[in-house]
Design a protein around this motif. Structure first.
Motif, PDB file in Angstrom:
ATOM      1  N   TYR A   3    -217.068  89.770 -15.783  1.00 48.09           N
ATOM      2  CA  TYR A   3    -217.013  88.318 -15.888  1.00 48.09           C
ATOM      3  C   TYR A   3    -215.909  87.800 -14.983  1.00 48.09           C
ATOM      4  CZ  TYR A   3    -219.835  88.883 -20.132  1.00 48.09           C
ATOM      5  OH  TYR A   3    -220.824  89.204 -21.020  1.00 48.09           O
ATOM      6  N   ASP A  29    -220.814  84.938 -15.744  1.00 45.14           N
ATOM      7  CA  ASP A  29    -221.160  86.340 -15.973  1.00 45.14           C
ATOM      8  C   ASP A  29    -221.470  87.018 -14.643  1.00 45.14           C
ATOM      9  OD1 ASP A  29    -223.693  85.538 -15.236  1.00 45.14           O
ATOM     10  OD2 ASP A  29    -224.536  85.601 -17.254  1.00 45.14           O
ATOM     11  N   GLN A  35    -221.156  80.861 -18.731  1.00 40.84           N
ATOM     12  CA  GLN A  35    -221.164  81.358 -20.099  1.00 40.84           C
ATOM     13  C   GLN A  35    -220.305  80.509 -21.036  1.00 40.84           C
ATOM     14  OE1 GLN A  35    -223.110  84.061 -21.189  1.00 40.84           O
ATOM     15  NE2 GLN A  35    -223.944  83.686 -19.143  1.00 40.84           N
TER      16      GLN A  35
END
Length: 432
Positions: A3, A29, A35
């Motif tokens: 990430y 991500d 995210q």
């Protein structure tokens, strides 16, 4: 899954040395999808958000105000990195407004105008690096001037419009930050070609939310009304940080990482392997245990092999007490040679033929290791081979006797004694 966390200071938020820094942030991500995100949050709040989702391998990209890092070119003929670094301060010294010894220089890629360089005050760089370093569960990867991440696409200039400020980036790699109200003056500068530039239309893209466009309509009208400028508006659905993060993650920009030299993350005791140290420690411990087990098993089997060799040589020396040539390495070859010579001598029921047939049947026994020859004696006058043998059961001895008898020899078992360790007997072989 990896990430990337992008964190950008909120306009008007105190610097790292002046209290808690408030940040706009987005989390992407491995595929670049958004995210999570937040606005005007402190470091602890962001760390809690990452911790709650049990994310691993999170890499932090800090975005500092573009006006804190100056862009310039360095015309250096050298090609080797060591010589480029040595010449860099002298190549940009005249372009700086302060002593070059107090400035951190970050080197970018080579262009037709020279090497791209980002210059930032050393004390400010140290503070920004300290503010982004050692976050819980998050590893610092890079620090960029935020304006350098504005995506150009096919345009000559790109402008990311906020409520009262604008981030600008050019195809040459330049970046800058200015108040939105000054865009009209900047447009007039772009409209005038330089002495060595052919007058041509300048393609400009302006990113912004609907509210940002509405708040700065006079400046946008001045841009669009300037001759030689072709202005294209591109509305943003998210905030500025989301635009910059997406552009960088999808390689739409080529910013200069300020974390170089003594300001690299690894220089503070951390490294790119820090997040993997627990896994590396477990793997190393497992490897040590595996190698230790292999060495232990090897030692055990070596001891077993040595014991079997000694047992075989003891039996051989009982039969051939005068032979000094035999050793564990060559005893098999010697016996095979003796049996081969004896076989070539015809049907003589001597020691070697009897021993040959007895040994052959012994090797064919299932679980032959449970039958042991304690002594071997041969009486030439009677042509008898007498073997003092021990087995775990009488059935084993009988199977050996039957196999010898099937070879056309006379074989009998006598003096049978059963005890707690098995059966002892005397095997007599003759004839042939």
């Amino acid at each position: 899954m990896s990430y990337h966390l992008y964190a950008r200071p909120v306009a008007g938020s105190p610097a790292p040395s002046g209290g808690e820094l408030r940040l706009d942030w987005v989390l992407l991500d491995a595929s670049g999808e958004l995210q999570a995100s937040g606005q005007a949050e402190g470091r602890e709040s962001i760390e809690d958000a990452v911790s709650r989702n049990s994310l691993e391998g999170v890499r932090l990209v800090g975005l500092v105000p573009g006006d804190e890092a100056l862009f310039c070119f360095a015309d250096i003929p050298a090609k080797q990195a060591r010589f480029i670094r040595q010449a860099l301060p002298f190549a940009v010294e005249e372009q700086l407004a302060q002593d070059v010894d107090t400035v951190h220089l970050a080197l970018g890629g080579l262009t037709g105008d020279g090497y791209r360089v980002a210059a930032i005050d050393q004390q400010r760089m140290a503070l920004w690096r300290e503010g982004f370093l050692d976050w819980e569960g998050i590893e610092l990867e890079a620090i960029y001037p935020d304006a350098a991440l504005v995506p150009l696409k096919e345009h000559d200039w790109a402008i990311c419009l906020g409520e009262d400020a604008a981030l600008l980036a050019s195809r040459r790699g330049e970046w800058m930050t200015m108040k939105a109200e000054n865009l009209a003056v900047f447009a007039q500068t772009l409209a005038v070609p330089s002495a060595d530039e052919v007058a041509a239309e300048v393609q400009v893209v302006v990113y912004g939310t609907e509210s940002a466009f509405a708040a700065n309509e006079p400046a946008l009208s001045a841009l669009a009304g300037t001759s030689r400028l072709s202005v294209h508006r591109e509305p943003m659905e998210g905030n500025i940080t989301e635009l910059l993060a997406s552009a960088h993650y999808h390689h739409a920009t080529d910013p200069i990482n300020l974390c170089q030299g003594s300001y690299a993350p690894g220089q503070a005791g951390g490294s790119a392997l820090t997040a993997w140290r627990p896994a590396i420690a477990i793997a190393a411990a497992w490897l040590v245990l595996l190698v230790g087990a292999k060495l232990g098993m090897g030692y055990y089997h070596q001891q077993q092999a040595t014991a079997l060799e000694e047992q075989a040589m003891a039996i051989y020396r009982q039969a051939f007490p005068d032979d000094r040539r035999a050793s564990p390495r060559n005893v098999r070859r010697i016996i095979e040679g003796q049996l081969r010579v004896a076989g070539q001598q015809g049907g003589d029921a001597g020691f070697l033929p009897l021993m040959k047939h007895t040994g052959q049947q012994y090797s064919r026994l299932t679980g032959g290791q449970s039958v042991l020859f304690n002594s071997v004696n041969y009486t030439s006058s009677r042509g008898e081979l007498v073997v003092d043998v021990r087995a775990d059961s009488y059935e084993r001895l009988n199977a050996l006797r039957s196999g010898i008898a099937d070879q056309g020899l006379d074989a009998s078992i006598g003096s049978v004694v059963n005890d707690s360790d098995g059966t002892r007997a005397r095997l007599t072989v003759s004839g042939g």
